[in-house]
Write a protein that holds these residues in place. Structure first.
Motif, PDB file in Angstrom:
ATOM      1  N   HIS A  48      49.125  77.091  86.171  1.00 52.79           N
ATOM      2  CA  HIS A  48      48.432  77.730  85.067  1.00 52.79           C
ATOM      3  C   HIS A  48      49.159  77.415  83.764  1.00 52.79           C
ATOM      4  CE1 HIS A  48      46.715  79.934  88.395  1.00 52.79           C
ATOM      5  NE2 HIS A  48      47.863  80.539  88.645  1.00 52.79           N
ATOM      6  N   GLN A  49      48.446  77.380  82.677  1.00 48.36           N
ATOM      7  CA  GLN A  49      49.101  77.218  81.386  1.00 48.36           C
ATOM      8  C   GLN A  49      49.937  78.453  81.063  1.00 48.36           C
ATOM      9  OE1 GLN A  49      47.326  75.234  77.965  1.00 48.36           O
ATOM     10  NE2 GLN A  49      45.363  75.220  79.063  1.00 48.36           N
ATOM     11  N   ALA A  50      51.069  78.233  80.424  1.00 46.25           N
ATOM     12  CA  ALA A  50      51.892  79.342  79.958  1.00 46.25           C
ATOM     13  C   ALA A  50      51.211  80.014  78.773  1.00 46.25           C
ATOM     14  CB  ALA A  50      53.275  78.832  79.564  1.00 46.25           C
ATOM     15  N   ASP A 225      45.653  88.073  89.336  1.00 42.62           N
ATOM     16  CA  ASP A 225      45.155  86.761  89.765  1.00 42.62           C
ATOM     17  C   ASP A 225      43.648  86.776  89.988  1.00 42.62           C
ATOM     18  OD1 ASP A 225      47.761  85.924  89.651  1.00 42.62           O
ATOM     19  OD2 ASP A 225      48.077  85.910  91.822  1.00 42.62           O
ATOM     20  N   ALA A 226      43.136  87.840  90.600  1.00 42.56           N
ATOM     21  CA  ALA A 226      41.709  87.926  90.891  1.00 42.56           C
ATOM     22  C   ALA A 226      40.883  88.095  89.616  1.00 42.56           C
ATOM     23  CB  ALA A 226      41.439  89.087  91.844  1.00 42.56           C
ATOM     24  N   LEU A 227      41.418  88.819  88.634  1.00 47.52           N
ATOM     25  CA  LEU A 227      40.671  89.079  87.408  1.00 47.52           C
ATOM     26  C   LEU A 227      40.741  87.935  86.403  1.00 47.52           C
ATOM     27  CD1 LEU A 227      41.696  92.803  86.792  1.00 47.52           C
ATOM     28  CD2 LEU A 227      39.398  91.984  87.382  1.00 47.52           C
ATOM     29  N   VAL A 228      41.848  87.211  86.387  1.00 48.99           N
ATOM     30  CA  VAL A 228      42.101  86.261  85.305  1.00 48.99           C
ATOM     31  C   VAL A 228      41.816  84.809  85.673  1.00 48.99           C
ATOM     32  CG1 VAL A 228      43.890  85.326  83.775  1.00 48.99           C
ATOM     33  CG2 VAL A 228      43.776  87.794  84.221  1.00 48.99           C
ATOM     34  N   TRP A 229      42.291  84.353  86.822  1.00 43.04           N
ATOM     35  CA  TRP A 229      42.214  82.917  87.117  1.00 43.04           C
ATOM     36  C   TRP A 229      40.880  82.545  87.757  1.00 43.04           C
ATOM     37  CZ3 TRP A 229      45.661  81.586  84.034  1.00 43.04           C
ATOM     38  CH2 TRP A 229      46.943  82.134  84.020  1.00 43.04           C
ATOM     39  N   CYS A 230      40.299  81.466  87.273  1.00 41.67           N
ATOM     40  CA  CYS A 230      39.053  80.951  87.844  1.00 41.67           C
ATOM     41  C   CYS A 230      39.337  80.301  89.194  1.00 41.67           C
ATOM     42  CB  CYS A 230      38.424  79.912  86.912  1.00 41.67           C
ATOM     43  SG  CYS A 230      37.906  80.560  85.314  1.00 41.67           S
ATOM     44  N   GLU A 231      38.430  80.510  90.134  1.00 41.04           N
ATOM     45  CA  GLU A 231      38.567  79.887  91.448  1.00 41.04           C
ATOM     46  C   GLU A 231      37.994  78.477  91.475  1.00 41.04           C
ATOM     47  OE1 GLU A 231      36.686  82.492  94.188  1.00 41.04           O
ATOM     48  OE2 GLU A 231      38.276  84.007  94.118  1.00 41.04           O
ATOM     49  N   GLY A 241      42.370  77.788  85.855  1.00 41.34           N
ATOM     50  CA  GLY A 241      42.229  78.070  84.435  1.00 41.34           C
ATOM     51  C   GLY A 241      41.645  79.454  84.222  1.00 41.34           C
ATOM     52  N   THR A 242      41.192  79.720  83.019  1.00 43.02           N
ATOM     53  CA  THR A 242      40.631  81.026  82.700  1.00 43.02           C
ATOM     54  C   THR A 242      39.746  80.884  81.470  1.00 43.02           C
ATOM     55  OG1 THR A 242      41.198  83.363  82.302  1.00 43.02           O
ATOM     56  CG2 THR A 242      42.582  81.722  81.238  1.00 43.02           C
ATOM     57  N   SER A 243      39.245  82.004  80.973  1.00 48.77           N
ATOM     58  CA  SER A 243      38.508  82.009  79.713  1.00 48.77           C
ATOM     59  C   SER A 243      39.251  82.871  78.711  1.00 48.77           C
ATOM     60  CB  SER A 243      37.092  82.563  79.919  1.00 48.77           C
ATOM     61  OG  SER A 243      37.138  83.956  80.187  1.00 48.77           O
ATOM     62  N   MET A 244      39.073  82.554  77.443  1.00 44.42           N
ATOM     63  CA  MET A 244      39.658  83.354  76.373  1.00 44.42           C
ATOM     64  C   MET A 244      38.558  83.827  75.430  1.00 44.42           C
ATOM     65  SD  MET A 244      41.869  82.231  73.052  1.00 44.42           S
ATOM     66  CE  MET A 244      43.493  81.931  73.749  1.00 44.42           C
ATOM     67  N   ILE A 379      40.023  77.847  79.047  1.00 46.17           N
ATOM     68  CA  ILE A 379      41.436  77.459  79.118  1.00 46.17           C
ATOM     69  C   ILE A 379      41.630  76.664  80.401  1.00 46.17           C
ATOM     70  CG2 ILE A 379      43.809  78.263  79.073  1.00 46.17           C
ATOM     71  CD1 ILE A 379      42.207  79.059  76.597  1.00 46.17           C
ATOM     72  N   PRO A 380      41.803  75.348  80.314  1.00 45.55           N
ATOM     73  CA  PRO A 380      41.970  74.563  81.544  1.00 45.55           C
ATOM     74  C   PRO A 380      43.251  74.941  82.280  1.00 45.55           C
ATOM     75  CG  PRO A 380      42.440  73.216  79.615  1.00 45.55           C
ATOM     76  CD  PRO A 380      41.906  74.524  79.099  1.00 45.55           C
TER      77      PRO A 380
END
Length: 397
Positions: A48-50, A225-231, A241-244, A379-380
């Protein structure tokens, strides 16, 4: 000439990486809460990106860009290679290639660099079909008074550090690397208390004096992890990644001054002194929304900020990472201040939008806050050494 030479060097060294990242899933490397390679540094490489699960730094600047006309995928790959190499060096306390001020790179102060993609970047790359459904502006809310100068963007940089000198140097380096590809659309600078002012883990206070962000999933937990990172179920390139969502919220401190302490606590549903819910004794106590006080009225109003932000659906949660802003006032104003509200979640539409709609509909706090900026970015995932940020997307065929 130095910049051109640097680009040639990075381009030649990165060709072999090709699409190597495509087969690397989010589970290949463990997540990062506040991982460090050495004192004062945060690892750049990883699944994951910092700058998301990292403990928030004292200073963070967000810069959104518009891509220059004619920018194509090849140009974006070149930029990502340059930014990836620069960020890896700077966050480890090393000067970048052709750094004109290398002395400023030696004390990174937990520097992190996070990159986000807006809808326009995917269009420029010819990858519109690879955009997640939520990668678009938020729906309009009745409370919004959005200004173009604080909204949208094709590309995002989030740069954080505990020292403003380290942050300023890193930003200048990264902006120089982008000038052939993109122009700055907006810049937002935020701050928290200086590192060491309060014990680690203390919830920040905004400029209204409120404890801000009590209910937040703990970085590194299964809940986080379940709420933030995309599967990656919808778009495989986003796995890890995730969304911002970034919202600039102006706070009317001058009008807030006119409200007494009991009134402020009714609006928020929490005590201002320690952040405890009005039905509890400590900040992290679970609020009792059914508890009645004298006269039979509920202790916590159903229109309070704490009540409107809660949902019976546990999925309607996200990770918030907010920062204060304070600009020079004009005219008769005493202050031009507010909050840079940043939320990370796997799915904007399922997690963030319902909460924001409830707040817009009937939150008492709306009387003193005005959203004036809004943007959504993908966010990749992070990258390994030898790869570049966004490689899983930009190498798609």
């Amino acid at each position: 000439m130095a910049e051109l030479s640097r680009r040639r060097l990075l381009g030649a060294g990165a060709v072999a990486a090709g699409g190597a990242a495509l087969g690397w899933g989010a589970g290949a490397v463990t997540g990062r809460a506040a991982a460090t390679a050495a004192p004062g540094t945060v690892d750049f490489h990883g699944a994951h990106q910092a700058g998301i699960a990292t403990a928030p730094q004292a200073h963070t600047t967000f810069v959104a860009f518009d891509l220059r006309p004619g920018t194509d995928r090849a140009a974006l790959v070149r930029l990502m290679r340059v930014w990836t190499d620069d960020a890896a060096r700077l966050t480890s306390g090393r000067a970048v290639l052709a750094d004109t001020e290398p002395e400023l790179a030696t004390a990174p102060a937990r520097l992190t660099v996070t990159v986000g993609f807006g809808p326009g970047l995917l269009r420029a790359a010819g990858l519109e079909g690879s955009a997640p459904a939520w990668l678009k502006p938020l729906p309009p809310f009745a409370i919004d008074r959005l200004e173009e100068r604080w909204s949208d963007g094709d590309l995002l940089l989030q740069v954080g550090a505990d020292d403003p000198v380290a942050l300023a140097h890193a930003l200048r380096v990264l902006l120089k690397g982008a000038r052939a590809t993109a122009t700055v659309r907006w810049t937002q600078r935020g701050f928290r208390r200086a590192r060491g002012t309060e014990p680690e883990g203390t919830t920040m206070r905004n400029l209204m004096g409120q404890v801000d962000g009590t209910v937040n999933p703990a970085a590194g937990s299964a809940d986080f992890d379940a709420l933030v990172w995309c599967e990656g179920a919808e778009q495989p390139w986003l796995a890890g990644g995730t969304s911002m969502v970034i919202r600039r919220i102006r706070m009317d401190l001058d009008a807030w001054d006119e409200l007494d302490l009991p009134g402020r606590e009714i609006v928020m549903g929490r005590r201002l002194s320690d952040g405890a819910p009005l039905t509890g004794t400590a900040e992290h106590d679970e609020p009792d929304f059914a508890a009645a006080g004298p006269g039979g009225l509920t202790v916590i109003s159903e229109f309070s900020h704490i009540a409107r932000s809660r949902s019976a659906d546990p999925r309607q949660r996200f990770h918030r990472r907010a920062y204060n802003y304070d600009e020079a006032p004009s005219g008769a104003e005493i202050s031009d201040s507010g909050l840079i509200f940043v939320a990370y979640q796997a799915d904007v539409e399922a997690q963030f939008t319902p909460v924001q709609q409830r707040l817009s509909d009937s939150d008492m706090f709306n009387r003193w806050t005005i959203p004036i900026g809004s943007a959504v970015f993908a966010i990749p995932p992070g990258c390994r050494e030898g790869e570049y940020l966004g490689q899983a997307l930009l190498s798609l065929r």
